[in-house]
Scaffold this active site. Structure first.
Site, PDB file in Angstrom:
ATOM      1  N   HIS A 307      12.399 -30.420  55.779  1.00 24.65           N
ATOM      2  CA  HIS A 307      12.184 -30.920  57.130  1.00 24.65           C
ATOM      3  C   HIS A 307      11.462 -29.858  57.926  1.00 24.65           C
ATOM      4  CE1 HIS A 307      12.962 -32.598  61.083  1.00 24.65           C
ATOM      5  NE2 HIS A 307      13.212 -33.733  60.460  1.00 24.65           N
ATOM      6  N   ASP A 364      16.325 -39.301  55.441  1.00 23.22           N
ATOM      7  CA  ASP A 364      15.825 -40.413  54.639  1.00 23.22           C
ATOM      8  C   ASP A 364      16.279 -40.376  53.191  1.00 23.22           C
ATOM      9  OD1 ASP A 364      14.506 -41.796  56.596  1.00 23.22           O
ATOM     10  OD2 ASP A 364      12.877 -40.344  56.577  1.00 23.22           O
TER      11      ASP A 364
END
Ligand code: ACO
Length: 428
Positions: A307, A364
């Site tokens: 991320h 996700d």
């Protein structure tokens, strides 16, 4: 700490004020840099070190794995709040009273009818169209059907645009899904809650009643809350920058939807599931794919890992992982994909490549497994993300308007040819 930063360029010193946020984050305010120096600017590709605004909506600390909306922890909101309460909180700054929430929901419901002519646009898309492309176009088309929503100087008009999009967007999502599956397009049920209505609009078969499952309602509500905002990410920055030109809410949102579509952003939930399926179809050899992810000559990346901001566990991933277990066991689904996901996570968390680069599972990594258990097809996953992110985009757009932010217009360092004479075509 001093309240100024000093920069020396070519032997000359310049001072810039420091801005400190409520969570003690520090920024150097360089807004006077270009005008006080000899046109010097900062260069920060990908904006890794650039604050584009001051915002009171979402706080996240990527090093510590903290995420809060308007000061409330994501863990507490996911457990105790419902999606519409969170939407109100994000957009207007405080948790709503019962009366405020009822009015908000009633206003949304009263604007949930979509112009019948939009059906013609839905019909014109081929069934093979990616739902994100369809939904971005339909959101943009709403602008043409609601021209008054573009008055961005009127708070009343902004409110109207907000309840309209919150009412109509789930209908557009359901229509996109139903068209793809050859189901009749229909409107929702005003007697249902916001999340319940989304499920019924999407899944009701024309020849039978739709039975709502509390486990599914709870899981979808949680997923939408976890996706509701994430400060200045790619799609949100896109919405803010598009809106800074004073274009209306629906047009701004459609740019955010397009930005969300990419596999490095919201499209990762689809990419994760496709990756897990590919590993499963290839015999479930997770070690092979771990090796591919680490191989610099191989473009393969472990989707759902890493991320831009979190260099620790994404707090949303922890909540989703638990929810995925609950949904699968409640629905009695045994999914080999979940086992592959767990295996990959276990291996990555002890592998020095991932540990050294601080690559942890992101939001996700697990969301697609829940969507799949709910019967949502893979290419609709990112649309579900957009459904959740809608209040976040709206709140960021509204904040940008209320703060009267200037038009977003980054600069560049030109590295192309310097002035050269035109060459006629016979001399090239
Ligand atoms: N698999 C393998 N290696 C990775 C991964 C991954 N998923 N993510 C990052 N790396 C490696 C990079 O190759 C790079 O290695 P290097 O330093 O040896 O060159 C290092 O880790 C840093 O990666 P960057 O791409 O520079 O990190 P950045 O912050 O720019 O990217 C991103 C973040 C785009 C999310 C990236 O981690 C990625 O591509 N992940 C997979 C896609 C994904 O899951 N996206 C969803 C993000 S969450 C969201 O948007 C809702």
């Amino acid at each position: 700490m001093s309240d100024k930063a000093t920069l020396e360029i070519d032997g000359k010193k310049y001072e810039f004020p420091l801005v400190v946020g409520t969570e003690k984050e520090v920024a150097v305010d360089i807004s006077s840099l270009r005008s006080t120096t000899d046109s010097v600017i900062t260069l920060d590709p990908g904006y890794k070190n650039t604050g584009s605004c001051q915002s009171a909506i979402t706080f996240l600390d990527g090093e510590k794995g903290v995420l809060r909306y308007r000061g409330y922890s994501i863990e507490e909101l996911a457990e105790k709040a419902d999606f519409l309460e969170v939407a109100f909180l994000l957009i207007f700054g405080e948790l709503p009273t019962k009366e405020q929430l009822d009015k908000f929901h009633a206003d949304i419901k009263s604007h949930s009818v979509v112009d019948e002519d939009i059906r013609k646009i839905v019909d014109a898309f081929p069934k093979s169209a990616h739902p994100m492309g369809v939904i971005a176009s339909l959101t943009s088309a709403l602008t043409a059907f609601n021209p008054s929503s573009v008055n961005v100087n009127s708070e009343e008009d902004m409110y109207k645009a907000i309840v309209k999009i919150l009412g109509k967007f789930p209908v557009l999502v359901a229509w996109t899904f139903r068209k793809k599956h050859g189901l009749p397009l229909d409107y929702g049920d005003k007697n249902l809650g916001y999340v319940e209505n989304i499920l019924k609009m999407m899944f009701k078969q024309p020849n039978e009643d739709y039975v709502l499952n509390p486990v599914v309602i709870n899981a979808l509500g949680k997923l939408l809350i976890l996706h509701a905002d994430h400060e200045q990410n790619c799609s949100t920055s896109t919405v803010r920058i598009a809106g800074s030109s004073h274009v209306g809410l629906f047009a701004s949102l459609s740019t955010g939807i397009s930005a969300l579509w990419g596999p490095l952003h919201g499209g990762a939930n689809q990419a994760v599931l496709e990756m897990l399926e590919a590993i499963n179809n290839d015999g479930g050899d997770t070690a092979k794919y771990m090796a591919k992810a680490k191989d610099k000559d191989d473009p393969f990346r472990l989707m759902g890992f890493g991320h831009r901001v979190y260099k620790n566990f994404d707090p949303r991933a922890k909540i989703i992982k638990k929810a995925a277990d609950e949904v699968l066991s409640n629905l009695g689904v045994e999914d080999p994909i979940l086992e592959i996901a767990k295996g990959l996570e276990k291996e990555a968390l002890k592998d020095s490549y991932f540990v050294d680069r601080k690559l942890y599972p992101n939001v996700d990594f697990y969301s697609g497994i829940i969507y799949r258990a709910m019967g949502i097809p893979t290419d609709m996953f990112t649309v579900m993300f957009a459904l959740g992110r809608l209040p976040g985009w709206i709140s960021q757009w509204r904040e940008m308007r209320l703060n009267k932010e200037p038009i977003g217009r980054p600069r560049q360092i030109y590295i192309g040819e310097t002035l050269r004479p035109f060459k006629s075509i016979d001399k090239r």
